[in-house]
Write a protein that holds these residues in place. Structure first.
Motif, mmCIF file in Angstrom:
data_model
loop_
_atom_site.group_PDB
_atom_site.id
_atom_site.type_symbol
_atom_site.label_atom_id
_atom_site.label_comp_id
_atom_site.label_asym_id
_atom_site.label_seq_id
_atom_site.Cartn_x
_atom_site.Cartn_y
_atom_site.Cartn_z
ATOM 1 N N SER A 2 42.320 40.103 28.792
ATOM 2 C CA SER A 2 42.624 39.019 29.727
ATOM 3 C C SER A 2 41.780 39.154 30.985
ATOM 4 O O SER A 2 41.346 40.237 31.363
ATOM 5 N N GLN A 3 41.566 38.010 31.585
ATOM 6 C CA GLN A 3 40.759 37.962 32.796
ATOM 7 C C GLN A 3 41.584 38.460 33.974
ATOM 8 O O GLN A 3 42.731 38.092 34.127
ATOM 9 N N THR A 4 41.005 39.309 34.793
ATOM 10 C CA THR A 4 41.733 39.821 35.942
ATOM 11 C C THR A 4 41.549 38.900 37.129
ATOM 12 O O THR A 4 40.659 38.053 37.153
ATOM 13 N N GLU A 5 42.373 39.096 38.126
ATOM 14 C CA GLU A 5 42.326 38.298 39.354
ATOM 15 C C GLU A 5 40.919 38.276 39.942
ATOM 16 O O GLU A 5 40.422 37.233 40.317
ATOM 17 N N THR A 6 40.265 39.408 40.017
ATOM 18 C CA THR A 6 38.942 39.459 40.658
ATOM 19 C C THR A 6 37.860 38.811 39.807
ATOM 20 O O THR A 6 36.806 38.481 40.309
ATOM 21 N N ASP A 7 38.119 38.602 38.511
ATOM 22 C CA ASP A 7 37.145 37.967 37.634
ATOM 23 C C ASP A 7 37.204 36.440 37.678
ATOM 24 O O ASP A 7 36.302 35.783 37.192
ATOM 25 N N THR A 8 38.273 35.874 38.182
ATOM 26 C CA THR A 8 38.479 34.436 38.131
ATOM 27 C C THR A 8 37.623 33.722 39.179
ATOM 28 O O THR A 8 37.743 33.979 40.362
ATOM 29 N N ASP A 9 36.770 32.826 38.699
ATOM 30 C CA ASP A 9 35.920 32.019 39.578
ATOM 31 C C ASP A 9 36.595 30.654 39.745
ATOM 32 O O ASP A 9 36.323 29.712 38.998
ATOM 33 N N TYR A 10 37.511 30.577 40.701
ATOM 34 C CA TYR A 10 38.293 29.358 40.895
ATOM 35 C C TYR A 10 37.411 28.143 41.180
ATOM 36 O O TYR A 10 37.688 27.048 40.695
ATOM 37 N N ASN A 11 36.368 28.332 41.970
ATOM 38 C CA ASN A 11 35.491 27.224 42.304
ATOM 39 C C ASN A 11 34.844 26.648 41.042
ATOM 40 O O ASN A 11 34.864 25.444 40.812
ATOM 41 N N HIS A 84 45.188 35.130 43.797
ATOM 42 C CA HIS A 84 46.437 35.442 43.104
ATOM 43 C C HIS A 84 46.900 34.334 42.154
ATOM 44 O O HIS A 84 48.078 33.998 42.087
ATOM 45 N N GLY A 85 45.937 33.732 41.456
ATOM 46 C CA GLY A 85 46.294 32.752 40.436
ATOM 47 C C GLY A 85 46.527 31.338 40.913
ATOM 48 O O GLY A 85 46.958 30.492 40.132
#
Length: 128
Positions: A2-11, A84-85
């Motif tokens: 699973s993708q971790t918080e720091t890996d998520t590119d929200y933009n 944080h998601g």
């Protein structure tokens, strides 16, 4: 994995949602984007109701594009912010080269790098 918080590119994710779901006129490409960007059973909250499932979200996007004409599109305003998601992307929409018809923001809750819930927040139109 699973993708971790720091890996998520929200933009990138919210811009892809705007471009590949809400600006996509081809239903098959829109469905492919929904399968990639959203969990299996997402929920979208609009000012006038709640939409459940990828197919229903895709139908709403297609109806909006059909309703407002062939050059109507959404454009991001700045970069999405989030942690944080949870992330938010401001946007504006209208016909290409024409006046802005609506402004607002998408707020999304993410799980493993995919949209679980999306809130479509519309700005109040200016008073005449």
């Amino acid at each position: 994995m699973s993708q971790t918080e720091t890996d998520t590119d929200y933009n990138s994710l919210l811009r892809s949602n705007l471009e590949r779901v809400f600006n996509e006129r081809d239903p098959e490409r829109r469905a492919a984007a929904l399968a990639e960007l959203y969990v299996e059973d997402p929920i979208m909250f609009e000012p006038d109701g709640v939409v459940r499932g990828r197919d229903a979200i895709g139908a709403v996007a297609g109806k909006l594009l059909d309703q407002f004409g062939p050059t109507f599109s959404f454009s991001p305003d700045g970069a999405a912010v989030g942690h944080h998601g949870l992330a938010v992307l401001r946007w504006h929409a209208g016909p290409h080269g024409g006046p802005v018809m609506v402004t607002g923001a998408d707020a999304a809750e993410f799980e493993s790098g995919r949209i679980v819930r999306l809130w479509v927040l519309l700005d109040t139109p200016p008073s005449p």
